[in-house]
Design an enzyme around this catalytic site. Structure first.
Site, mmCIF file in Angstrom:
data_model
loop_
_atom_site.group_PDB
_atom_site.id
_atom_site.type_symbol
_atom_site.label_atom_id
_atom_site.label_comp_id
_atom_site.label_asym_id
_atom_site.label_seq_id
_atom_site.Cartn_x
_atom_site.Cartn_y
_atom_site.Cartn_z
ATOM 1 N N GLY A 46 0.415 -1.655 0.712
ATOM 2 C CA GLY A 46 1.614 -2.103 0.012
ATOM 3 C C GLY A 46 2.515 -0.900 -0.161
ATOM 4 C CD GLU A 47 6.165 2.245 -1.551
ATOM 5 O OE1 GLU A 47 6.397 1.952 -0.367
ATOM 6 O OE2 GLU A 47 6.000 3.414 -1.937
ATOM 7 C CB SER A 48 1.044 4.479 -2.586
ATOM 8 O OG SER A 48 2.058 5.363 -2.152
ATOM 9 C CB CYS A 77 -2.098 1.039 4.265
ATOM 10 S SG CYS A 77 -0.585 1.635 5.011
ATOM 11 N NE ARG A 104 4.137 7.493 -0.411
ATOM 12 C CZ ARG A 104 5.276 7.186 -1.017
ATOM 13 N NH1 ARG A 104 5.800 8.018 -1.884
ATOM 14 N NH2 ARG A 104 5.881 6.063 -0.743
ATOM 15 C CB ILE A 133 2.794 -1.518 8.111
ATOM 16 C CG1 ILE A 133 2.302 -2.635 9.037
ATOM 17 C CG2 ILE A 133 4.185 -1.837 7.557
ATOM 18 C CD1 ILE A 133 1.958 -3.925 8.316
ATOM 19 N NE ARG A 134 7.346 0.591 4.754
ATOM 20 C CZ ARG A 134 7.506 -0.665 5.186
ATOM 21 N NH1 ARG A 134 8.126 -0.904 6.320
ATOM 22 N NH2 ARG A 134 7.074 -1.670 4.488
ATOM 23 C CG HIS A 170 -1.999 -3.111 6.713
ATOM 24 N ND1 HIS A 170 -1.860 -3.641 5.450
ATOM 25 C CD2 HIS A 170 -1.145 -2.068 6.766
ATOM 26 C CE1 HIS A 170 -0.945 -2.962 4.767
ATOM 27 N NE2 HIS A 170 -0.491 -2.000 5.552
ATOM 28 C CD GLU A 172 -4.664 -5.907 5.057
ATOM 29 O OE1 GLU A 172 -5.447 -5.097 5.608
ATOM 30 O OE2 GLU A 172 -3.532 -5.586 4.676
HETATM 31 N N1 GLN Z 1 4.043 4.132 3.078
HETATM 32 C C1 GLN Z 1 3.500 3.280 2.062
HETATM 33 C C2 GLN Z 1 3.250 4.036 0.776
HETATM 34 O O1 GLN Z 1 3.626 5.142 0.637
HETATM 35 C C3 GLN Z 1 2.211 2.651 2.519
HETATM 36 C C4 GLN Z 1 2.483 1.553 3.494
HETATM 37 C C5 GLN Z 1 1.424 0.504 3.569
HETATM 38 O O2 GLN Z 1 0.557 0.382 2.711
HETATM 39 N N2 GLN Z 1 1.517 -0.307 4.592
HETATM 40 O O3 GLN Z 1 2.681 3.506 -0.122
#
Ligand code: GLN
Length: 190
Positions: A46-48, A77, A104, A133-134, A170, A172
């Site tokens: 997600g977004e840490s 992630c 990150r 993903i990112r 990911h 999942e």
């Molecule tokens: N770049 C995101 C972060 O800093 C992580 C991306 C992800 O979990 N798919 O949290």
């Protein structure tokens, strides 16, 4: 066996569905008291920064840290970022329980996401199709941390340190359930 999935933000629904399809009692975790009867925990992607901020708000940081010191935890992630000891940023709340240095947004803006086949020794010879993903990257590992998967150029994308597991991608989001099975085995053997 009961496995929790941290459900503050991100791809927790997919992890729950996968665990249930494997016959595991899987529950969403948002409160410290929900950690009490769990055998293991997944921290999703997600977004840490958001996961960290909400964890502080819900009083979860110290309870999660204590849980991760005793029981199996798998971070995917953003979850990998959240587990790491060092992410090169001081302001962002993390658990700091895994002896790895993580970058990150290691792939930069040009490569937002990509997919590739990985060799992951402990789950067998068939390559694992991994969705990034990112994604973060593991830049350094301490002694005692096993490297489970690397990109072709050697960059590290999956590690294990005892009862802690972290993957930069990911699992999942694909049909392959071997990493979830692997985590369940880690719990069985813990
Ligand atoms: N770049 C995101 C972060 O800093 C992580 C991306 C992800 O979990 N798919 O949290």
């Amino acid at each position: 066996m009961k496995i929790g999935v941290l459900a503050l933000q991100g791809a927790f629904v997919e992890h729950i569905a996968r665990l249930r399809s494997l016959g595991v009692d899987a529950v969403e975790v948002r409160l410290p008291e929900q950690l009490g009867d769990l055998d293991g925990l997944i921290i999703p992607g997600g977004e840490s920064t958001t996961i960290g901020r909400l964890a502080v708000e819900f009083g979860l940081v110290e309870p999660l840290r204590q849980f991760a010191q005793q029981k199996p935890v798998w971070g995917t992630c953003a979850g990998m970022i959240f587990l790491a000891k060092d992410i090169g940023i001081d302001r962002q709340p993390i658990l700091g329980v895994m002896d790895i240095v993580v970058n990150r947004n290691a792939f930069g803006r040009q490569i937002d996401s990509f997919e590739t086949d990985l060799h992951i020794g402990p789950i067998g010879d068939i390559p694992f199709h991994a969705v990034f993903i990112r994604a973060p990257l593991v830049m350094e590992v301490a002694e005692g941390v096993d490297i489970l998967a690397q990109l072709e150029d050697g960059r590290i994308v999956a590690v294990r340190e005892g009862h802690l597991l972290a993957t930069a991608f990911h699992p999942e989001l694909t049909d392959d359930d071997r990493l979830h099975r692997y985590f369940i085995q880690m719990i069985e053997k813990a």
